[in-house]
Write a protein that holds these residues in place. Sequence first.
Motif, PDB file in Angstrom:
ATOM      1  N   ASP A  48       0.828  -1.209   0.000  1.00 28.10           N
ATOM      2  CA  ASP A  48       0.000   0.000   0.000  1.00 28.10           C
ATOM      3  C   ASP A  48       0.862   1.260   0.000  1.00 28.10           C
ATOM      4  O   ASP A  48       0.597   2.204  -0.753  1.00 28.10           O
ATOM      5  N   LEU A  49       1.893   1.278   0.841  1.00 24.03           N
ATOM      6  CA  LEU A  49       2.779   2.443   0.903  1.00 24.03           C
ATOM      7  C   LEU A  49       3.460   2.681  -0.444  1.00 24.03           C
ATOM      8  O   LEU A  49       3.571   3.826  -0.906  1.00 24.03           O
ATOM      9  N   GLU A  50       3.879   1.600  -1.074  1.00 27.14           N
ATOM     10  CA  GLU A  50       4.512   1.704  -2.392  1.00 27.14           C
ATOM     11  C   GLU A  50       3.530   2.276  -3.412  1.00 27.14           C
ATOM     12  O   GLU A  50       3.877   3.150  -4.208  1.00 27.14           O
ATOM     13  N   MET A  51       2.287   1.817  -3.359  1.00 19.82           N
ATOM     14  CA  MET A  51       1.266   2.306  -4.286  1.00 19.82           C
ATOM     15  C   MET A  51       0.938   3.780  -4.037  1.00 19.82           C
ATOM     16  O   MET A  51       0.730   4.537  -4.990  1.00 19.82           O
ATOM     17  N   THR A  62       6.797   8.702   1.896  1.00 19.52           N
ATOM     18  CA  THR A  62       6.929   9.827   2.823  1.00 19.52           C
ATOM     19  C   THR A  62       6.036   9.608   4.044  1.00 19.52           C
ATOM     20  O   THR A  62       5.226   8.681   4.081  1.00 19.52           O
ATOM     21  N   THR A  63       6.163  10.506   5.012  1.00 18.67           N
ATOM     22  CA  THR A  63       5.316  10.422   6.201  1.00 18.67           C
ATOM     23  C   THR A  63       3.846  10.611   5.837  1.00 18.67           C
ATOM     24  O   THR A  63       2.976  10.046   6.489  1.00 18.67           O
ATOM     25  N   ASP A  65       2.395   9.382   3.260  1.00 18.90           N
ATOM     26  CA  ASP A  65       1.928   8.056   2.848  1.00 18.90           C
ATOM     27  C   ASP A  65       1.601   7.205   4.072  1.00 18.90           C
ATOM     28  O   ASP A  65       0.591   6.498   4.101  1.00 18.90           O
ATOM     29  N   VAL A  66       2.445   7.282   5.080  1.00 20.76           N
ATOM     30  CA  VAL A  66       2.230   6.504   6.307  1.00 20.76           C
ATOM     31  C   VAL A  66       0.967   6.987   7.022  1.00 20.76           C
ATOM     32  O   VAL A  66       0.169   6.185   7.507  1.00 20.76           O
ATOM     33  N   LYS A  67       0.763   8.307   7.047  1.00 16.76           N
ATOM     34  CA  LYS A  67      -0.455   8.851   7.661  1.00 16.76           C
ATOM     35  C   LYS A  67      -1.695   8.382   6.909  1.00 16.76           C
ATOM     36  O   LYS A  67      -2.713   8.054   7.534  1.00 16.76           O
ATOM     37  N   LEU A  68      -1.608   8.340   5.585  1.00 11.96           N
ATOM     38  CA  LEU A  68      -2.729   7.862   4.780  1.00 11.96           C
ATOM     39  C   LEU A  68      -3.023   6.397   5.090  1.00 11.96           C
ATOM     40  O   LEU A  68      -4.184   5.995   5.206  1.00 11.96           O
ATOM     41  N   TYR A  79      -0.832   9.434  16.893  1.00 12.28           N
ATOM     42  CA  TYR A  79       0.529   9.142  17.351  1.00 12.28           C
ATOM     43  C   TYR A  79       1.546   9.410  16.237  1.00 12.28           C
ATOM     44  O   TYR A  79       2.579  10.057  16.469  1.00 12.28           O
ATOM     45  N   ILE A  80       1.260   8.929  15.029  1.00 10.62           N
ATOM     46  CA  ILE A  80       2.180   9.110  13.903  1.00 10.62           C
ATOM     47  C   ILE A  80       2.319  10.598  13.578  1.00 10.62           C
ATOM     48  O   ILE A  80       3.423  11.085  13.321  1.00 10.62           O
ATOM     49  N   THR A  81       1.223  11.331  13.595  1.00 12.81           N
ATOM     50  CA  THR A  81       1.263  12.768  13.319  1.00 12.81           C
ATOM     51  C   THR A  81       2.112  13.490  14.358  1.00 12.81           C
ATOM     52  O   THR A  81       2.946  14.335  14.013  1.00 12.81           O
ATOM     53  N   GLN A  82       1.928  13.133  15.618  1.00 10.44           N
ATOM     54  CA  GLN A  82       2.700  13.759  16.700  1.00 10.44           C
ATOM     55  C   GLN A  82       4.197  13.485  16.516  1.00 10.44           C
ATOM     56  O   GLN A  82       5.021  14.401  16.607  1.00 10.44           O
ATOM     57  N   LYS A  83       4.544  12.235  16.270  1.00 11.05           N
ATOM     58  CA  LYS A  83       5.960  11.884  16.092  1.00 11.05           C
ATOM     59  C   LYS A  83       6.547  12.560  14.858  1.00 11.05           C
ATOM     60  O   LYS A  83       7.695  13.021  14.876  1.00 11.05           O
ATOM     61  N   SER A  84       5.768  12.632  13.803  1.00 16.76           N
ATOM     62  CA  SER A  84       6.212  13.285  12.578  1.00 16.76           C
ATOM     63  C   SER A  84       6.521  14.753  12.831  1.00 16.76           C
ATOM     64  O   SER A  84       7.540  15.281  12.368  1.00 16.76           O
TER      65      SER A  84
END
Length: 127
Positions: A48-51, A62-63, A65-68, A79-84
């Motif tokens: 999914d991240l690759e796509m 990118t971050t 993509d991870v958030k998506l 949590y991911i947004t805060q760390k980013s």
Amino acid sequence: QRLKAAVHYTVGCLCQDVAEDKEMQFSKQTIAAISEITFRQCENFAKDLEMFARHAKRSTVTTEDVKLLARRSNSLLKYITQKSEEIASSNMEQKEKKKKKSIATKGGITSGEQEAAVTESEDSNMA
């Protein structure tokens, strides 16, 4: 194969921790099933991240993509947004320090003068 073994080992350790905490047992078959599901889910995440990156015509994940990817889990997304944001802030601070150091070196400023300039700059940023 080594990655799969590492996932299995980690799942086994986590199951052992939970078992001790909750005073229960996990069978080897249960641990193997959890490991297999975890590994397959990680494969799906990677695809999914690759796509997502490919859809954006990028070759790098990118971050964003991870958030998506994490959008369906509010707590994980938060949590991911805060760390980013923490990482971005830290990177900006490092860049500013390098920039000030490079300017000070080129201008022949002493380290004491440089520290005063940095403090003055930080004070003006606070205002």
